[in-house]
Every structure is written in structure tokens, then in C-alpha cells.
Scaffold this active site. Structure first.
Site, PDB file in Angstrom:
ATOM      1  N   ASP A  87      14.090 -18.397 -15.918  1.00  0.00           N
ATOM      2  CA  ASP A  87      14.946 -19.573 -16.067  1.00  0.00           C
ATOM      3  C   ASP A  87      15.873 -19.760 -14.877  1.00  0.00           C
ATOM      4  O   ASP A  87      16.254 -18.795 -14.207  1.00  0.00           O
ATOM      5  CB  ASP A  87      15.839 -19.411 -17.309  1.00  0.00           C
ATOM      6  CG  ASP A  87      15.079 -19.612 -18.599  1.00  0.00           C
ATOM      7  OD1 ASP A  87      13.835 -19.679 -18.549  1.00  0.00           O
ATOM      8  OD2 ASP A  87      15.739 -19.683 -19.652  1.00  0.00           O
ATOM      9  N   ASP A  88      16.278 -21.012 -14.696  1.00  0.00           N
ATOM     10  CA  ASP A  88      17.433 -21.444 -13.881  1.00  0.00           C
ATOM     11  C   ASP A  88      17.134 -21.739 -12.419  1.00  0.00           C
ATOM     12  O   ASP A  88      18.014 -22.212 -11.713  1.00  0.00           O
ATOM     13  CB  ASP A  88      18.615 -20.458 -13.943  1.00  0.00           C
ATOM     14  CG  ASP A  88      19.154 -20.274 -15.355  1.00  0.00           C
ATOM     15  OD1 ASP A  88      18.656 -20.954 -16.273  1.00  0.00           O
ATOM     16  OD2 ASP A  88      20.054 -19.448 -15.526  1.00  0.00           O
TER      17      ASP A  88
ATOM     18  N   HIS B  95      15.515 -14.098 -15.459  1.00  0.00           N
ATOM     19  CA  HIS B  95      16.119 -15.161 -14.635  1.00  0.00           C
ATOM     20  C   HIS B  95      15.750 -14.964 -13.174  1.00  0.00           C
ATOM     21  O   HIS B  95      15.723 -13.839 -12.694  1.00  0.00           O
ATOM     22  CB  HIS B  95      17.642 -15.148 -14.781  1.00  0.00           C
ATOM     23  CG  HIS B  95      18.093 -15.550 -16.138  1.00  0.00           C
ATOM     24  ND1 HIS B  95      18.178 -14.670 -17.189  1.00  0.00           N
ATOM     25  CD2 HIS B  95      18.438 -16.757 -16.632  1.00  0.00           C
ATOM     26  CE1 HIS B  95      18.564 -15.310 -18.262  1.00  0.00           C
ATOM     27  NE2 HIS B  95      18.744 -16.586 -17.959  1.00  0.00           N
TER      28      HIS B  95
HETATM   29 ZN   LIG Z   1      19.306 -21.120 -18.250  1.00  0.00          ZN
END
Ligand SMILES: [Zn+2]
Length: 268
Positions: free
Chosen positions: A84-85, A229
Site C-alpha cells: 500500500d501507499d 507497505h
Molecule cells: Zn494506506
């Protein structure tokens, strides 16, 4: 766009707040000014959900159902790695390098504004991977009006389509937070919602890298969705730095890697 808490669950109203709520009603009726003081304290600690996010009364119901997926029920030894991100200069190329080296696919839930800025980091590198929507600015969808949620998700959708040439079909709400507006916009876009069943723990919480790799490898089950992440504080880097070790460990237990959409197709 600070992202500090994928591992935090949204707070739920506890017994204390319910009791305070009752105290507020009683105080208001019986003691006037005392009730007002209680109300102030209560509001400070537990701000109300905006009506725009909470109310769905005036909407037309969407004509499509939205699934929420934590893991997939399958007999095959398949795992979906998700990141993610990103994309960001720090770690996204490193994650892609490790996945290329291992010839393992993954699913990246990208932040639209970051993808617009950093498209060059991922262009031509996503063939074996899937890209999902993670909102425009890592937005807390539980607080957005329908119009704002629509803009955030739609802008990201268009950017992913432009950069990858493929329209995303999955949305992961940042922090796992969602409201009625999220479900509505997800339905409009034909999205299903993807959460996770296994988190790569943050080093900040005192977990050493070897322990974290062991926790992922030992706890994976057929159909697990792993969350890591490819952006964040140094304490979070484990998911990327230890990716080769995690992949080796999971393959050692007979697991194969698939994207989230491929994993869903293997459902019983
Ligand atoms: Zn996130």
C-alpha cells in the site's frame, strides 16, 4: 498524507461512551448546566461522524453488490502479497526489483496523487502485477461526503487507467476505514473492497525483521492476503527489505503467489 496506522482498527464506541451518553441524557434532564459540561467532554473525546458520511437516506441504492474481502476461501496453497501507499522513490522500485527477481506477482494499492507524480517509477514494470485504488491523497473515506469520495476515487481510477492501461477493479480504503459513501462509490465503479488477513508488523512495535518474516511465513494459510507497505517510516521498511526472505519461506511451505483477482478466481 501521513499514513501511520494501517494496523490500527477504527475505534468502536465502548461501554464507557454509551454510559456517558446516558449520563448526558440524564444530566440534561435533571441538572441543566451540569449536562452541558458532560456533553462538552463527551464531544471532545469522541467527535461525531459527519452527517454527510453517515446518512444514506436520500440515495438511490446502487444496482450492484460490493464484496468485502479479507481473505479467500480456497484449497490451493495461494497467497496474495499486497503493498500500500506507493508509488514513491523510496522502496517502490526496491519492491518491484525483489518481485522481478523472484518472478512473483503482487497487488499494489496506489495513492492516485503519488502515481500521477511518480508514474515513471512503475511504467513498464507492472505486467505481472495488479494495481488497485487507494484514494487520491490517502483519504479517510469514513469522513468524506459522497461528492468528495467520488472525486478521490474517480481521479485515482482515471490515473491508474492512464498509467497502466488497465482499469482497476479493487479498492482498499486507507486504514480500512469506510463509510456509506465508500460503498456507494465502490458500487458505481464496479469495485470490490479488499482488506487483509495478515499484516507485516511494523518494527516500531518492537518486532525484529527475522521474527516478522517468521510470523508471515508461519501464519499464512491458503487464501491469505498479506499487507505490507512500499512507503513510510524506516520502521516499516521490513515488508520490502525482507521480501526475498518472505517469498523464500512461503515457497518453502509450498505456497505460490498470485494477485488478489487471481486469488479470487481460485475461490471454492
Ligand atoms: Zn494506506
Amino acid at each position: 498524507m501521513k499514513d501511520t496506522g494501517e494496523d490500527r482498527r477504527p475505534a468502536r464506541p465502548g461501554r464507557r461512551n454509551i454510559i456517558r451518553g446516558l449520563g448526558l441524557a440524564a444530566g440534561g434532564l435533571l441538572a441543566g448546566g451540569a449536562g452541558f459540561a458532560t456533553e462538552q467532554a463527551w464531544r471532545r473525546e469522541d467527535p461525531p461522524t459527519p452527517a454527510s458520511a453517515a446518512s444514506v437516506d436520500s440515495w438511490q441504492p446502487p444496482d450492484r453488490q460490493v464484496d468485502v474481502i479479507w481473505a479467500v476461501n480456497t484449497r490451493r496453497r495461494l497467497v496474495a502479497l499486497t503493498f500500500d501507499d506507493g508509488p514513491m522513490e523510496r522502496w517502490t522500485p526496491q519492491a518491484l526489483d525483489a518481485l522481478d527477481e523472484a518472478k512473483a506477482p503482487a497487488t499494489f494499492f496506489m495513492v492516485g496523487s503519488r502515481l500521477a507524480r511518480n508514474a515513471r517509477l512503475v511504467e513498464g514494470r507492472l505486467d505481472r502485477h495488479e494495481v488497485g485504488n487507494h484514494t487520491w491523497k490517502h483519504d479517510d473515506l469514513s469522513k468524506l461526503s459522497l461528492a468528495h469520495a467520488r472525486r478521490s476515487i474517480h481521479r485515482t481510477h482515471r490515473t491508474i487507467e492512464e498509467v497502466t492501461g488497465r482499469a482497476p477493479t479493487l479498492l482498499r480504503p486507507p486504514w480500512g476505514r469506510l463509510g456509506g459513501t465508500t460503498l456507494h462509490v465502490a458500487a458505481e465503479h464496479g469495485y470490490d473492497l479488499v482488506l487483509w488477513s495478515l499484516l507485516v508488523q511494523d518494527r516500531r512495535l518492537g518486532h525484529e525483521p527475522a521474527e516478522m518474516v517468521a510470523a508471515v511465513v508461519d501464519n499464512a494459510r491458503p487464501g491469505t492476503i498479506v499487507l505490507g507497505h512500499d512507503v513510510g517510516a524506516a520502521s516499516r521498511e521490513t515488508a520490502v527489505a525482507q521480501l526475498p526472505a518472505m517469498i523464500r519461506g512461503l515457497r518453502g511451505r509450498g505456497f505460490e503467489f498470485v494477485t488478489v483477482s487471481q486469488l479470487r478466481r481460485a475461490a471454492i
